[in-house]
Scaffold this motif. Structure first.
Motif, PDB file in Angstrom:
ATOM      1  N   ILE A  14     -76.516  95.083  37.622  1.00  0.00           N
ATOM      2  CA  ILE A  14     -77.781  95.560  38.172  1.00  0.00           C
ATOM      3  C   ILE A  14     -78.499  96.335  37.084  1.00  0.00           C
ATOM      4  O   ILE A  14     -78.041  97.389  36.634  1.00  0.00           O
ATOM      5  CB  ILE A  14     -77.559  96.417  39.427  1.00  0.00           C
ATOM      6  N   ARG A  97     -78.813 102.047  45.975  1.00  0.00           N
ATOM      7  CA  ARG A  97     -77.792 101.631  44.999  1.00  0.00           C
ATOM      8  C   ARG A  97     -76.440 101.494  45.688  1.00  0.00           C
ATOM      9  O   ARG A  97     -75.678 100.560  45.413  1.00  0.00           O
ATOM     10  CB  ARG A  97     -77.719 102.640  43.846  1.00  0.00           C
ATOM     11  N   TYR A 109     -73.862  98.968  36.843  1.00  0.00           N
ATOM     12  CA  TYR A 109     -75.237  99.460  36.835  1.00  0.00           C
ATOM     13  C   TYR A 109     -75.654  99.849  35.424  1.00  0.00           C
ATOM     14  O   TYR A 109     -74.924 100.565  34.732  1.00  0.00           O
ATOM     15  CB  TYR A 109     -75.379 100.684  37.737  1.00  0.00           C
TER      16      TYR A 109
END
Length: 176
Positions: A14, A97, A109
């Motif tokens: 991500i 998140r 992330y």
């Protein structure tokens, strides 16, 4: 495809940050590097959300919830099929998140971090995006800086794209 990213243990990278920080470019480059699918969370916004932002109004948290849950559902389906991917996603709220941590992927992330001035300059130079530069301040205001327990990789974007990508490849290769 990298031997480390397998169908038995799909990965989700991500790439997050405020609008204009380079999420789409980085996400696409990372996907190409690993031979996996690249997704852009903007493609999952409703027409109403896009029109709302295009009119110069920031999204409310209530407007973001169905979008984030739709993303999670799509990603969970991909994980069930053994598909790894990258996702360009603002990730402004910790709660959002956290929702995406539960897709069935190993989640990584990466926060593209830069100054308001740098990002504003980049936003003003791009054309054809529904998010106007006038909403940048609302993006920074909505961004909940990641907490230590979120295991976030911070990427300084005040360098050429090649430098950003080399930093990311080094970090990611060491993790997976």
């Amino acid at each position: 495809m990298s031997a480390v990213i397998s169908r038995r243990s799909p990965a989700l990278f991500i790439v997050m940050g405020v609008s204009g920080c380079g999420k789409s470019t980085v996400s696409e480059s990372l996907a190409e590097h690993f031979g996996i699918i690249s997704l852009d969370a903007d493609d999952f916004h409703s027409a109403e959300n896009k029109a709302h932002m295009a009119s110069g109004q920031p999204l409310t948290d209530a407007m973001r919830v169905p979008w984030v849950h739709g993303l999670r559902d799509h990603l969970a389906l991909m994980a069930a099929q053994g598909e790894s991917c990258t996702l360009a996603f603002s990730g402004l709220r910790k709660a959002h998140r956290d929702v995406l941590r539960n897709t069935g992927h190993r989640v990584f992330y990466l926060l593209l971090d830069g100054s308001r001035e740098l990002i504003a300059k980049r936003m003003q130079a791009r054309a054809g995006h529904f998010m106007p530069a006038s909403l940048l301040d609302s993006q920074f205001a909505a961004l909940e800086r990641p907490m230590a327990d979120e295991q976030m990789m911070y990427i300084d974007i005040d360098q050429p794209v090649d430098g950003v990508m080399n930093t990311i490849y080094t970090l990611v290769d060491d993790l997976i």
